[in-house]
Design a protein around this motif. Structure first.
Motif, PDB file in Angstrom:
ATOM      1  N   GLY A  64       0.822  -1.212   0.000  1.00 45.03           N
ATOM      2  CA  GLY A  64       0.000   0.000   0.000  1.00 45.03           C
ATOM      3  C   GLY A  64       0.852   1.256   0.000  1.00 45.03           C
ATOM      4  N   PRO A  65       0.219   2.449   0.158  1.00 46.29           N
ATOM      5  CA  PRO A  65       0.987   3.688   0.137  1.00 46.29           C
ATOM      6  C   PRO A  65       1.888   3.821   1.366  1.00 46.29           C
ATOM      7  N   ARG A  66       3.049   4.479   1.106  1.00 49.42           N
ATOM      8  CA  ARG A  66       3.961   4.722   2.219  1.00 49.42           C
ATOM      9  C   ARG A  66       4.538   6.127   2.052  1.00 49.42           C
ATOM     10  N   LEU A  67       4.959   6.708   3.161  1.00 52.08           N
ATOM     11  CA  LEU A  67       5.510   8.066   3.179  1.00 52.08           C
ATOM     12  C   LEU A  67       7.019   7.972   3.161  1.00 52.08           C
ATOM     13  N   ASP A  68       7.639   8.527   2.082  1.00 49.33           N
ATOM     14  CA  ASP A  68       9.092   8.549   1.988  1.00 49.33           C
ATOM     15  C   ASP A  68       9.552   9.991   2.172  1.00 49.33           C
ATOM     16  N   LEU A  69       9.674  10.417   3.410  1.00 49.34           N
ATOM     17  CA  LEU A  69      10.084  11.786   3.716  1.00 49.34           C
ATOM     18  C   LEU A  69      11.158  11.732   4.771  1.00 49.34           C
ATOM     19  N   SER A  70      12.397  12.002   4.336  1.00 45.73           N
ATOM     20  CA  SER A  70      13.514  11.966   5.264  1.00 45.73           C
ATOM     21  C   SER A  70      13.435  13.128   6.240  1.00 45.73           C
ATOM     22  N   PRO A  71      14.134  12.993   7.390  1.00 48.09           N
ATOM     23  CA  PRO A  71      14.141  14.109   8.346  1.00 48.09           C
ATOM     24  C   PRO A  71      14.674  15.391   7.736  1.00 48.09           C
ATOM     25  N   ALA A  72      15.670  15.305   6.880  1.00 48.98           N
ATOM     26  CA  ALA A  72      16.232  16.510   6.257  1.00 48.98           C
ATOM     27  C   ALA A  72      15.221  17.147   5.335  1.00 48.98           C
ATOM     28  N   ALA A  73      14.529  16.298   4.548  1.00 42.84           N
ATOM     29  CA  ALA A  73      13.515  16.832   3.639  1.00 42.84           C
ATOM     30  C   ALA A  73      12.357  17.438   4.422  1.00 42.84           C
ATOM     31  N   TRP A  90      -2.797  10.288   6.457  1.00 40.72           N
ATOM     32  CA  TRP A  90      -3.615   9.090   6.633  1.00 40.72           C
ATOM     33  C   TRP A  90      -3.976   8.509   5.271  1.00 40.72           C
ATOM     34  N   THR A  91      -4.102   7.214   5.238  1.00 40.68           N
ATOM     35  CA  THR A  91      -4.641   6.574   4.032  1.00 40.68           C
ATOM     36  C   THR A  91      -6.157   6.639   4.077  1.00 40.68           C
ATOM     37  N   SER A  92      -6.771   6.259   2.956  1.00 42.52           N
ATOM     38  CA  SER A  92      -8.238   6.262   2.922  1.00 42.52           C
ATOM     39  C   SER A  92      -8.822   5.234   3.879  1.00 42.52           C
ATOM     40  N   ALA A  93      -8.008   4.230   4.237  1.00 40.87           N
ATOM     41  CA  ALA A  93      -8.466   3.216   5.192  1.00 40.87           C
ATOM     42  C   ALA A  93      -8.255   3.643   6.632  1.00 40.87           C
ATOM     43  N   GLY A  94      -7.670   4.825   6.818  1.00 40.61           N
ATOM     44  CA  GLY A  94      -7.455   5.328   8.170  1.00 40.61           C
ATOM     45  C   GLY A  94      -6.120   4.996   8.755  1.00 40.61           C
ATOM     46  N   GLN A  95      -5.210   4.427   7.938  1.00 43.08           N
ATOM     47  CA  GLN A  95      -3.870   4.099   8.439  1.00 43.08           C
ATOM     48  C   GLN A  95      -3.017   5.349   8.457  1.00 43.08           C
ATOM     49  N   VAL A  96      -2.310   5.536   9.573  1.00 46.50           N
ATOM     50  CA  VAL A  96      -1.432   6.693   9.709  1.00 46.50           C
ATOM     51  C   VAL A  96      -0.105   6.362   9.033  1.00 46.50           C
ATOM     52  N   LEU A  97       0.289   7.226   8.065  1.00 50.78           N
ATOM     53  CA  LEU A  97       1.549   7.012   7.360  1.00 50.78           C
ATOM     54  C   LEU A  97       2.708   7.742   8.024  1.00 50.78           C
ATOM     55  N   GLY A  98       2.423   8.739   8.842  1.00 53.90           N
ATOM     56  CA  GLY A  98       3.485   9.458   9.518  1.00 53.90           C
ATOM     57  C   GLY A  98       3.064  10.866   9.880  1.00 53.90           C
ATOM     58  N   GLY A  99       3.946  11.522  10.622  1.00 58.00           N
ATOM     59  CA  GLY A  99       3.688  12.897  11.001  1.00 58.00           C
ATOM     60  C   GLY A  99       3.507  13.088  12.490  1.00 58.00           C
ATOM     61  N   GLU A 100       2.974  14.218  12.889  1.00 58.75           N
ATOM     62  CA  GLU A 100       2.809  14.607  14.303  1.00 58.75           C
ATOM     63  C   GLU A 100       1.663  13.826  14.924  1.00 58.75           C
ATOM     64  N   PRO A 101       1.957  12.976  15.923  1.00 59.94           N
ATOM     65  CA  PRO A 101       0.894  12.153  16.519  1.00 59.94           C
ATOM     66  C   PRO A 101      -0.188  12.978  17.224  1.00 59.94           C
ATOM     67  N   GLN A 149      -2.763  16.536   6.447  1.00 61.49           N
ATOM     68  CA  GLN A 149      -3.070  17.687   7.313  1.00 61.49           C
ATOM     69  C   GLN A 149      -1.768  18.395   7.639  1.00 61.49           C
ATOM     70  N   VAL A 150      -1.780  19.725   7.521  1.00 62.31           N
ATOM     71  CA  VAL A 150      -0.632  20.542   7.884  1.00 62.31           C
ATOM     72  C   VAL A 150      -1.120  21.612   8.859  1.00 62.31           C
ATOM     73  N   ALA A 151      -0.392  21.769   9.955  1.00 68.36           N
ATOM     74  CA  ALA A 151      -0.744  22.756  10.978  1.00 68.36           C
ATOM     75  C   ALA A 151       0.348  23.812  11.082  1.00 68.36           C
TER      76      ALA A 151
END
Length: 470
Positions: A64-73, A90-101, A149-151
């Motif tokens: 499935g989809p995955r987030l490829d975002l390095s810390p530097a990027a 989040w994926t459409s199935a509600g899976q968290v791919l990464g980011g601020e918990p 989502q971006v805050a």
């Protein structure tokens, strides 16, 4: 504590400036809200672009989809010199791919493909602006989307809001200040006629009761100035009445007082007791004359137009009232052998009158008739009715009044030439003024038998008097 004195200028300024201040406060609040919306609109686009950049780092993998975002990027993408940013995917199935918990999920419209949604959240105890958007991550399959989502904290937005409000407020404060100056000037300029009117009244002597000049008085203030003029006129009338009464009293009292002093001096220097008694008798007669003159002067002042106390009208039976007063004059008429008679209708004859003033009227008419009739003559008091009027007439056997004098006999201090009876010339003037107070009219003509005069007072019907008094 007493209330503060009302100030027209203060009330006008408060009434005009208070709305300006209220408008400034309201406009500032509206300006702040508008500026805040403008700041959000300006920075929300940038926030949405960051969300798109995050979506570009999502790729399709074996599971499935995955987030490829390095810390530097991530640091390069989320760096900002004014605010802190955070994201979550989040994926459409509600899976968290990464980011601020701690970033809470915000559905744009409850389904993928919906438009971006902007809202405020609390992140680590600080309010942030959040964008939530479903974005495609695979160009070959646009239907594959993730929720990004971006805050962002609000530092830039608040600063822009303050700058916009400050620029608007500065212009508004200048306008308000100019408006306040204009209002103060207008109020002061508008009140100048009142101040000039006050100065004109302050400069006046207490003897100056002339009317105010209304040429430069504003239309709104003119009713007040007109009432002041009316008051001046009433005061002038009252002062004229007072001055005339003082002059009349001084003129009329001077002679009898001088006579009294002369008789007292004669009595004090007279050794013969019989002559002293004669002087005392003359003093008594003079004192009676003086007393009667004082009473007439007071009656004249009490019934003078412009100085009249309230007329106490009440129902009076004219026939019974006139008969009672006529009986009081019987002893004096007998001393001069005058036949004092009374004729009535034998039934109540009601009028609306002030009893005290009506008594003065009848007393003066009978006194005039008895005083001027010759000894052994006849005086008749008669009460009758005609056409709704109540008529009081007094006939005498005195010298006939010439037609050309019949109007003047009601003037104060007027006496017929050649008259031998003692009098002050006030009695008929008092009668005339009392009759006028009751809405009555008085006439004088030859008596029916051709000898003497007949004075007739025509009292209006009771209803007419009541309407006049109302």
């Amino acid at each position: 504590m007493g209330s503060r004195e009302p100030r027209l200028k203060r009330a006008l300024l408060a009434g005009l400036l208070a709305p300006l201040v209220a408008l400034l406060v309201l406009d500032t609040a509206i300006g702040w809200w508008t500026a805040s919306r403008l700041a959000d609109h300006a920075y929300d686009r940038g926030l949405h672009e960051i969300a798109r950049e995050v979506a570009l780092h999502v790729h399709e993998g074996p599971s499935g989809p995955r987030l490829d975002l390095s810390p530097a990027a991530a640091q390069a993408l989320l760096v900002d010199q004014d605010d802190r940013l955070a994201f979550r995917v989040w994926t459409s199935a509600g899976q968290v791919l990464g980011g601020e918990p701690a970033l809470q999920r915000l559905e744009p419209a409850g389904r993928p493909g919906a438009a971006a949604r902007f809202a405020s959240q609390d992140l680590h105890g600080e309010t942030v602006r959040v964008v939530a958007s479903w974005l495609p991550y695979d160009e070959a399959a646009p239907a594959r989307q993730v929720l990004v989502q971006v805050a962002e904290t609000l530092n830039k937005r608040n600063r822009l809001t303050r700058d916009i409000v400050a620029s608007l407020l500065a212009a508004q404060l200048v306008l308000i200040a100019m408006a306040c100056v204009a209002v103060v000037w207008a109020v002061r300029h508008g009140l100048r006629p009142l101040e000039a009117l006050g100065r004109a009244l302050a400069r006046r002597s207490h003897q100056d009761l002339s009317a105010l000049d209304l040429a430069h008085v504003p239309l709104e203030v003119r009713p007040l100035a007109e009432e002041v003029n009316a008051l001046m006129l009433r005061l002038e009338t009252a002062l004229d009445v007072q001055n005339r009464f003082i002059a009349d009293a001084a003129h009329q009292l001077k002679t009898p007082v001088a006579g009294l002093k002369a008789q007292i001096e004669l009595a004090l220097g007279e050794p013969d007791p019989a002559r002293v008694r004669h002087s005392l008798a003359q003093l008594y007669v003079s004192a009676e004359r003086l007393s009667r003159l004082v009473q007439q002067l007071l009656a004249l002042a009490r019934n003078e137009p412009g100085a009249v106390a309230a007329v106490n009208l009440q129902a009076v039976d004219l026939e019974a009232f006139a008969l009672e007063i006529s009986m009081e004059w019987a002893p004096q008429a007998l001393r001069r052998a005058i036949d004092l008679g009374f004729e009535g209708e034998g039934r109540p004859s009601s009028i609306d009158a002030d009893p005290d003033r009506l008594r003065d009227l009848i007393n003066n008419l009978i006194d005039n008739a008895v005083r001027y009739s010759h000894e052994g003559g006849r005086v008749t008091v008669k009460v009758a009715s005609a056409g709704g009027e109540r008529i009081l007439s007094i006939s005498d056997d005195g010298p006939s009044i010439p037609p050309e004098e019949r109007t003047r006999v009601f003037e104060r201090f007027h006496r017929l030439l050649g008259g031998k009876a003692d009098g002050s010339g006030l009695g008929l003037a008092i009668v005339s003024e009392i009759a006028a107070l009751h809405g009555a009219r008085i006439t004088v003509e030859d008596d029916h038998d051709g000898t003497g005069n007949r004075f007739t007072v025509h009292f209006p019907p009771s209803e007419a008097v009541a309407r006049g008094a109302a």
